[in-house]
Design a protein around this motif. Structure first.
Motif, PDB file in Angstrom:
ATOM      1  N   LYS A 260     -59.488   0.768  50.298  1.00  0.00           N
ATOM      2  CA  LYS A 260     -59.311   0.763  51.739  1.00  0.00           C
ATOM      3  C   LYS A 260     -60.620   0.449  52.447  1.00  0.00           C
ATOM      4  CE  LYS A 260     -55.464   4.039  51.746  1.00  0.00           C
ATOM      5  NZ  LYS A 260     -54.933   5.305  52.315  1.00  0.00           N
ATOM      6  N   GLU A 261     -60.505   0.110  53.711  1.00  0.00           N
ATOM      7  CA  GLU A 261     -61.675  -0.210  54.515  1.00  0.00           C
ATOM      8  C   GLU A 261     -62.461   1.045  54.844  1.00  0.00           C
ATOM      9  OE1 GLU A 261     -61.121  -4.193  54.367  1.00  0.00           O
ATOM     10  OE2 GLU A 261     -62.729  -3.248  55.495  1.00  0.00           O
ATOM     11  N   ARG A 262     -63.745   0.856  55.054  1.00  0.00           N
ATOM     12  CA  ARG A 262     -64.587   1.946  55.510  1.00  0.00           C
ATOM     13  C   ARG A 262     -64.129   2.396  56.894  1.00  0.00           C
ATOM     14  NH1 ARG A 262     -70.631   0.377  56.407  1.00  0.00           N
ATOM     15  NH2 ARG A 262     -69.633  -0.563  58.254  1.00  0.00           N
ATOM     16  N   GLU A 263     -64.081   3.692  57.102  1.00  0.00           N
ATOM     17  CA  GLU A 263     -63.544   4.268  58.323  1.00  0.00           C
ATOM     18  C   GLU A 263     -64.572   5.174  58.984  1.00  0.00           C
ATOM     19  OE1 GLU A 263     -59.744   7.099  59.678  1.00  0.00           O
ATOM     20  OE2 GLU A 263     -60.393   7.002  57.586  1.00  0.00           O
ATOM     21  N   PHE A 264     -64.743   4.988  60.274  1.00  0.00           N
ATOM     22  CA  PHE A 264     -65.597   5.879  61.044  1.00  0.00           C
ATOM     23  C   PHE A 264     -64.965   7.257  61.133  1.00  0.00           C
ATOM     24  CE2 PHE A 264     -66.364   7.902  65.160  1.00  0.00           C
ATOM     25  CZ  PHE A 264     -67.737   8.078  65.093  1.00  0.00           C
ATOM     26  N   VAL A 265     -65.792   8.284  60.994  1.00  0.00           N
ATOM     27  CA  VAL A 265     -65.312   9.659  61.049  1.00  0.00           C
ATOM     28  C   VAL A 265     -65.869  10.393  62.262  1.00  0.00           C
ATOM     29  CG1 VAL A 265     -65.246  11.892  59.882  1.00  0.00           C
ATOM     30  CG2 VAL A 265     -65.005   9.775  58.559  1.00  0.00           C
ATOM     31  N   ALA A 266     -67.189  10.447  62.374  1.00  0.00           N
ATOM     32  CA  ALA A 266     -67.820  11.201  63.449  1.00  0.00           C
ATOM     33  C   ALA A 266     -69.253  10.739  63.619  1.00  0.00           C
ATOM     34  CB  ALA A 266     -67.775  12.706  63.169  1.00  0.00           C
ATOM     35  N   ALA A 267     -69.818  10.984  64.789  1.00  0.00           N
ATOM     36  CA  ALA A 267     -71.207  10.646  65.061  1.00  0.00           C
ATOM     37  C   ALA A 267     -71.790  11.639  66.047  1.00  0.00           C
ATOM     38  CB  ALA A 267     -71.331   9.222  65.609  1.00  0.00           C
ATOM     39  N   ILE A 268     -73.107  11.745  66.023  1.00  0.00           N
ATOM     40  CA  ILE A 268     -73.811  12.641  66.927  1.00  0.00           C
ATOM     41  C   ILE A 268     -75.115  11.999  67.346  1.00  0.00           C
ATOM     42  CG2 ILE A 268     -74.915  13.891  65.021  1.00  0.00           C
ATOM     43  CD1 ILE A 268     -74.654  16.444  66.762  1.00  0.00           C
ATOM     44  N   ARG A 269     -75.470  12.122  68.603  1.00  0.00           N
ATOM     45  CA  ARG A 269     -76.746  11.634  69.074  1.00  0.00           C
ATOM     46  C   ARG A 269     -77.858  12.573  68.627  1.00  0.00           C
ATOM     47  NH1 ARG A 269     -76.204   7.313  72.220  1.00  0.00           N
ATOM     48  NH2 ARG A 269     -74.281   7.037  73.433  1.00  0.00           N
ATOM     49  N   SER A 270     -78.997  11.997  68.291  1.00  0.00           N
ATOM     50  CA  SER A 270     -80.115  12.803  67.812  1.00  0.00           C
ATOM     51  C   SER A 270     -80.680  13.708  68.889  1.00  0.00           C
ATOM     52  CB  SER A 270     -81.213  11.892  67.259  1.00  0.00           C
ATOM     53  OG  SER A 270     -80.746  11.150  66.152  1.00  0.00           O
TER      54      SER A 270
ATOM     55  N   GLY B 150     -79.557  15.411  72.827  1.00  0.00           N
ATOM     56  CA  GLY B 150     -78.495  15.608  73.796  1.00  0.00           C
ATOM     57  C   GLY B 150     -77.244  16.244  73.234  1.00  0.00           C
ATOM     58  N   GLY B 151     -76.983  16.049  71.949  1.00  0.00           N
ATOM     59  CA  GLY B 151     -75.874  16.712  71.307  1.00  0.00           C
ATOM     60  C   GLY B 151     -74.509  16.092  71.522  1.00  0.00           C
ATOM     61  N   SER B 152     -74.437  14.915  72.134  1.00  0.00           N
ATOM     62  CA  SER B 152     -73.144  14.262  72.324  1.00  0.00           C
ATOM     63  C   SER B 152     -72.528  13.910  70.982  1.00  0.00           C
ATOM     64  CB  SER B 152     -73.308  13.003  73.165  1.00  0.00           C
ATOM     65  OG  SER B 152     -73.781  13.313  74.461  1.00  0.00           O
ATOM     66  N   THR B 153     -71.244  14.158  70.853  1.00  0.00           N
ATOM     67  CA  THR B 153     -70.534  13.898  69.613  1.00  0.00           C
ATOM     68  C   THR B 153     -69.338  12.996  69.848  1.00  0.00           C
ATOM     69  OG1 THR B 153     -69.226  15.922  69.872  1.00  0.00           O
ATOM     70  CG2 THR B 153     -71.255  16.078  68.584  1.00  0.00           C
ATOM     71  N   TYR B 154     -68.924  12.308  68.782  1.00  0.00           N
ATOM     72  CA  TYR B 154     -67.802  11.387  68.837  1.00  0.00           C
ATOM     73  C   TYR B 154     -67.006  11.553  67.557  1.00  0.00           C
ATOM     74  CZ  TYR B 154     -71.172   9.452  72.103  1.00  0.00           C
ATOM     75  OH  TYR B 154     -72.092   9.294  73.106  1.00  0.00           O
ATOM     76  N   TYR B 155     -65.676  11.444  67.677  1.00  0.00           N
ATOM     77  CA  TYR B 155     -64.804  11.652  66.531  1.00  0.00           C
ATOM     78  C   TYR B 155     -63.712  10.604  66.482  1.00  0.00           C
ATOM     79  CZ  TYR B 155     -66.867  16.322  66.314  1.00  0.00           C
ATOM     80  OH  TYR B 155     -67.740  17.383  66.235  1.00  0.00           O
ATOM     81  N   ALA B 156     -63.336  10.255  65.273  1.00  0.00           N
ATOM     82  CA  ALA B 156     -62.138   9.463  65.088  1.00  0.00           C
ATOM     83  C   ALA B 156     -60.922  10.311  65.429  1.00  0.00           C
ATOM     84  CB  ALA B 156     -62.051   8.962  63.648  1.00  0.00           C
TER      85      ALA B 156
ATOM     86  N   THR C 129     -66.016  18.886  62.512  1.00  0.00           N
ATOM     87  CA  THR C 129     -67.075  19.115  63.475  1.00  0.00           C
ATOM     88  C   THR C 129     -68.392  18.596  62.922  1.00  0.00           C
ATOM     89  OG1 THR C 129     -65.986  21.118  64.320  1.00  0.00           O
ATOM     90  CG2 THR C 129     -68.304  20.817  64.865  1.00  0.00           C
ATOM     91  N   ILE C 130     -69.058  17.741  63.678  1.00  0.00           N
ATOM     92  CA  ILE C 130     -70.367  17.243  63.291  1.00  0.00           C
ATOM     93  C   ILE C 130     -71.426  18.028  64.053  1.00  0.00           C
ATOM     94  CG2 ILE C 130     -70.379  15.398  65.015  1.00  0.00           C
ATOM     95  CD1 ILE C 130     -71.916  13.677  62.962  1.00  0.00           C
ATOM     96  N   SER C 131     -72.527  18.322  63.397  1.00  0.00           N
ATOM     97  CA  SER C 131     -73.598  19.077  64.018  1.00  0.00           C
ATOM     98  C   SER C 131     -74.923  18.707  63.376  1.00  0.00           C
ATOM     99  CB  SER C 131     -73.348  20.587  63.902  1.00  0.00           C
ATOM    100  OG  SER C 131     -73.308  20.993  62.545  1.00  0.00           O
ATOM    101  N   ARG C 132     -76.002  19.175  63.957  1.00  0.00           N
ATOM    102  CA  ARG C 132     -77.340  18.917  63.433  1.00  0.00           C
ATOM    103  C   ARG C 132     -78.177  20.182  63.531  1.00  0.00           C
ATOM    104  NH1 ARG C 132     -80.194  18.547  68.162  1.00  0.00           N
ATOM    105  NH2 ARG C 132     -79.050  17.662  69.951  1.00  0.00           N
ATOM    106  N   ASP C 133     -79.232  20.243  62.727  1.00  0.00           N
ATOM    107  CA  ASP C 133     -80.106  21.395  62.802  1.00  0.00           C
ATOM    108  C   ASP C 133     -81.169  21.175  63.868  1.00  0.00           C
ATOM    109  OD1 ASP C 133     -82.000  19.710  61.684  1.00  0.00           O
ATOM    110  OD2 ASP C 133     -82.229  20.832  59.834  1.00  0.00           O
ATOM    111  N   ASN C 134     -81.952  22.203  64.115  1.00  0.00           N
ATOM    112  CA  ASN C 134     -82.946  22.131  65.185  1.00  0.00           C
ATOM    113  C   ASN C 134     -84.028  21.095  64.909  1.00  0.00           C
ATOM    114  OD1 ASN C 134     -81.684  24.157  66.687  1.00  0.00           O
ATOM    115  ND2 ASN C 134     -82.872  25.791  65.709  1.00  0.00           N
ATOM    116  N   GLY C 135     -84.317  20.845  63.654  1.00  0.00           N
ATOM    117  CA  GLY C 135     -85.332  19.870  63.305  1.00  0.00           C
ATOM    118  C   GLY C 135     -84.845  18.431  63.332  1.00  0.00           C
TER     119      GLY C 135
END
Length: 123
Positions: free
Chosen positions: A43-53, A55-61, A69-75
């Motif tokens: 199958k084709e590669r599929e976007f799942v989720a993204a986050i801005r480095s 500001g914390g804005s997130t995007y989901y398929a 849920t996508i998230s990042r650590d403080n660093g």
């Protein structure tokens, strides 16, 4: 310039949960967006989720919104993908990706990719 290493994949029963991690190293200051993609066999590669480095804005398929849920650590050197209520159709190799700059859609234009981690959901 940027290295990405995924971990946390495995086999889980339907309805279960997994938490994927992506550790970034190198010139990480140049990264503005980090994301997760997946690709099932044949199958084709599929976007799942993204986050801005910043500001914390997130995007989901649509297929995962409300479950993942996508998230990042403080660093800002590690991103996570918490996957709940897993379904067999979530089975795929999951890839971490990073993108330079802010221009363009958050679904495309990623510059760096990890090696992938297998997620298998049994029914």
């Amino acid at each position: 310039q940027v290295q990405l290493v995924e971990s946390g994949g495995g086999l889980v029963q339907a309805g279960g949960s997994l938490r994927l991690s992506c550790a970034a190293s190198g010139r990480t200051f140049s990264i503005y967006v980090m994301g997760w993609f997946r690709q099932a066999p044949g199958k084709e590669r599929e976007f799942v989720a993204a986050i801005r480095s910043s500001g914390g804005s997130t995007y989901y398929a649509n297929s995962v919104e409300g479950r993942f849920t996508i998230s990042r650590d403080n660093g800002k050197d590690t991103v996570y993908l918490q996957m709940n209520s897993l379904k067999p159709e979530d089975t795929a190799v999951y890839y971490c990706a990073a993108r330079r700059g802010l221009s363009g859609s958050w679904r495309y234009g990623y510059d760096y990719w990890g090696q992938g981690t297998q997620v298998t959901v049994s029914s």
